[in-house]
Write a protein that holds these residues in place. Structure first.
Motif: not given
Length: 231
Positions: A92-93, A100-101, A131-134, A145-146
């Motif tokens: 993941l970035l 956004n990933n 969803m807004y967590h890095k 899961r992402v």
């Protein structure tokens, strides 16, 4: 539309300390969308190499890897375009949040609904509230899961997974494995995974066992057969 991958008379080897090491010799096998396959075997027998060959990411020394749609041959590069990938390392970035990933592959194609589609997949994998967590704010299981959502966001016909639960504890690994199989079943994608876990492998429709110089193929509730040889 049904899709299939055909490995025909595959020979594959590599050079180590000026010595040639043969992995596969005259290997033949077919993979079909809507089916799941687990590649198992001891370390060093070529499980990841076989996965890369199946995905069209690495050419064999000899033989042919063919991709077909509805029985008609297609360019192998088209397989890569409709495939999703899940790895042991989540890739993941770190500067992007989960949303956004997941949306990134769609954004790169210019899809104006990228964020909306990514939201739907994060909801499917149970991360609507994250969803807004890095990535650094997520647990290992949440990061995987992402990665699963990102793999499915392009509506792939095949998912290739290399040790997707290798970095997770047993309980989280079981949850991730079930999620992966469920997503494939719901989407109709084929699943090909490399794993050291026989418990995970036995959930697949077909077991591909590498070892003792052979590729042994065993379909669930069916007799065992041998396809090709390893040297």
């Amino acid at each position: 539309m049904s899709s299939s991958i055909h490995l025909k008379q595959i020979d594959h080897r590599f050079t180590l300390a000026k010595q040639q090491v043969s992995l596969f010799e005259d290997l033949n096998i077919e993979l079909h969308s809507g089916q799941s396959y687990a590649i198992v075997g001891p370390s060093g027998v070529g499980k990841s190499s076989l996965l890369l060959l199946m995905a069209g990411l690495e050419p064999p020394v000899s033989g042919e890897v063919q991709f077909q749609k509805s029985g008609k041959p297609q360019l192998l590069k088209s397989l890569r375009q409709i495939s999703g990938f899940i790895f042991q390392q989540f890739h993941l970035l770190p500067e992007l949040d989960a949303l956004n990933n997941v949306a990134l592959p769609l954004k790169l194609k210019g899809d104006k609904r990228a964020l909306t589609t990514a939201e739907l997949w994060l909801d499917k994998v149970g991360l609507a509230e994250r969803m807004y967590h890095k990535p650094q704010q997520l647990s290992g299981g949440e990061q995987q899961r992402v990665a699963i959502a990102r793999a499915f966001v392009m509506q792939p016909q095949f998912i290739f997974a290399d040790e997707p639960t290798g970095n997770l504890d047993e309980k989280t690994a079981q949850h991730i494995a079930q999620l992966m199989f469920d997503c494939c079943q719901q989407s109709g994608a084929g699943l090909v995974l490399v794993t050291h876990s026989m418990e995970l492998a036995q959930q697949a429709d077909t077991l591909l066992q590498l070892g003792q110089g052979k590729l042994t193929v065993k379909a669930r509730n069916q007799a065992t057969s041998r396809v090709g040889a390893l040297c």
